[in-house]
Enzyme design. Structure first.
Site, PDB file in Angstrom:
ATOM      1  CE  LYS A  68      38.702  85.370   4.106  1.00  0.00           C
ATOM      2  NZ  LYS A  68      38.451  83.975   4.604  1.00  0.00           N
ATOM      3  CB  SER A 109      32.040  78.339   0.947  1.00  0.00           C
ATOM      4  OG  SER A 109      33.145  78.111   1.445  1.00  0.00           O
ATOM      5  N   GLY A 122      36.446  79.465   3.374  1.00  0.00           N
ATOM      6  CA  GLY A 122      37.499  79.388   2.464  1.00  0.00           C
ATOM      7  C   GLY A 122      37.702  77.755   1.906  1.00  0.00           C
ATOM      8  CD  GLU A 162      32.276  84.362   8.757  1.00  0.00           C
ATOM      9  OE1 GLU A 162      31.964  84.798   7.549  1.00  0.00           O
ATOM     10  OE2 GLU A 162      33.551  84.556   9.272  1.00  0.00           O
ATOM     11  CG  HIS A 194      37.335  86.327  10.397  1.00  0.00           C
ATOM     12  ND1 HIS A 194      37.919  85.168  10.041  1.00  0.00           N
ATOM     13  CD2 HIS A 194      36.480  86.537   9.235  1.00  0.00           C
ATOM     14  CE1 HIS A 194      37.418  84.863   8.913  1.00  0.00           C
ATOM     15  NE2 HIS A 194      36.486  85.383   8.325  1.00  0.00           N
ATOM     16  CD  GLU A 198      40.553  83.897   7.703  1.00  0.00           C
ATOM     17  OE1 GLU A 198      40.574  85.051   7.578  1.00  0.00           O
ATOM     18  OE2 GLU A 198      39.728  82.789   6.742  1.00  0.00           O
ATOM     19  CG  ASN A 241      37.042  89.092   5.648  1.00  0.00           C
ATOM     20  OD1 ASN A 241      38.038  90.195   5.369  1.00  0.00           O
ATOM     21  ND2 ASN A 241      37.100  88.142   6.303  1.00  0.00           N
TER      22      ASN A 241
HETATM   23  C1  PEP Z   1      35.017  84.986   5.438  1.00  0.00           C
HETATM   24  O1  PEP Z   1      36.188  85.265   5.542  1.00  0.00           O
HETATM   25  O2  PEP Z   1      34.457  85.646   6.495  1.00  0.00           O
HETATM   26  C2  PEP Z   1      34.629  83.799   4.788  1.00  0.00           C
HETATM   27  C3  PEP Z   1      33.142  83.674   5.034  1.00  0.00           C
HETATM   28  O3  PEP Z   1      35.385  83.552   3.773  1.00  0.00           O
HETATM   29  P1  PEP Z   1      34.956  82.633   2.407  1.00  0.00           P
HETATM   30  O4  PEP Z   1      33.482  83.248   1.950  1.00  0.00           O
HETATM   31  O5  PEP Z   1      35.947  82.619   1.460  1.00  0.00           O
HETATM   32  O6  PEP Z   1      34.345  81.215   3.008  1.00  0.00           O
END
Ligand code: PEP
Length: 259
Positions: free
Chosen positions: A11, A213, A173, A167, A95, A97, A9
């Protein structure tokens, strides 16, 4: 042998030239790998350029969101028909976000899931609890509600074309990964919810990804867990070396040495 799915992803990162460089480096790094499904989800503006470059490669194209209508007066939105048109096989939906900053609800996400399926696009549906919810011992309750409502009214044939991504919001992040045991505990719970609704055979075929992460040094232990079928990767997917290494480290050990 488990066939893992690794989704990047990107972003809101990468101009078109940067996206071209990134996807070219990823393709070069993973071209020998055939035992893993690999997906890149660039921002909308780079989809056309990346689509041209991944055609005839082992990298698939995905988008990060979409509207549920096919077309209409929805200024600023992108439809499933448009994603299909540009070559997307996958779309990330719900997601955290989007849930947090754009107030997306499970009901809205459910409409998007059905629209993606109608256009033969695989929805990657994200669920996961916040830190407050985990600390209040509500993680399972929250994920169940997201599961029930965002995946409502799907029959077995439909759910088999869906990918679920767990997630935990506190791990996205932040550099703070759920331990493989914590992740597996939620993944096996999600598998149980799928079992109850669709039966064991259907549930076993659905991929449940972990996101939060994920890095080259934690992917191997995560995918070694029976109910973790791959990863949704944010930060580490926008650098070619780390994404390639995540893909390589996710492979079963008997084939790692050949890639
Ligand atoms: C994501 O954006 O779905 C995500 C898991 O981000 P990160 O790997 O940076 O934690």
């Amino acid at each position: 042998m488990k066939r893992v799915l690794i989704v990047g992803n990107w972003k809101m990162f990468k101009t078109i030239p940067e996206a071209v460089n990134l996807v070219n480096s990823i393709k070069a790094g993973v071209h020998k790998i055939s035992n893993c499904d690999i997906v890149a989800c660039p921002p909308f503006t780079a989809l056309t350029a990346v689509s041209e470059l991944v055609r005839d490669s082992n990298v698939d194209l995905g988008a990060q969101d979409m509207h549920f209508e096919t077309e209409g007066a929805f200024t600023g939105e992108i439809s499933p028909m448009m994603l299909k048109d540009v070559g997307c096989r996958y779309v990330i939906l719900g997601h955290s976000e989007r849930r947090a900053y754009f107030k997306e609800t499970d009901e809205l996400i459910n409409k998007k899931v059905k629209a993606a399926l109608k256009y033969n696009i695989v929805p990657i549906v994200c669920v996961g609890e916040t830190l407050e919810e985990r600390e209040a011992h509500k993680a399972f309750e929250v994920v169940k509600k997201q599961f029930d409502y965002s995946l409502a009214d799907l029959d077995a044939a439909a759910i088999e074309r869906v990918v679920v991504a767990y997630e935990p919001v506190w791990a996205i992040g932040t550099g703070r990964t759920a331990t493989p045991e914590q992740a597996e505990q939620m993944h096996s719970y999600i598998r149980r919810l799928l079992n109850e609704k669709y039966g064991r055979e259907v549930a076993a075929r659905i991929k449940i990804l972990y996101g939060g992460s994920v890095k080259p040094d934690n992917i191997e232990l995560l995918v070694s867990k029976p109910n973790i079928d791959g990863a949704l990767v944010g930060g580490a997917s926008i650098k070619a070396e780390s994404f390639i290494q995540i893909v390589k480290n996710s492979l079963p050990s008997e084939i790692k040495s050949n890639s």
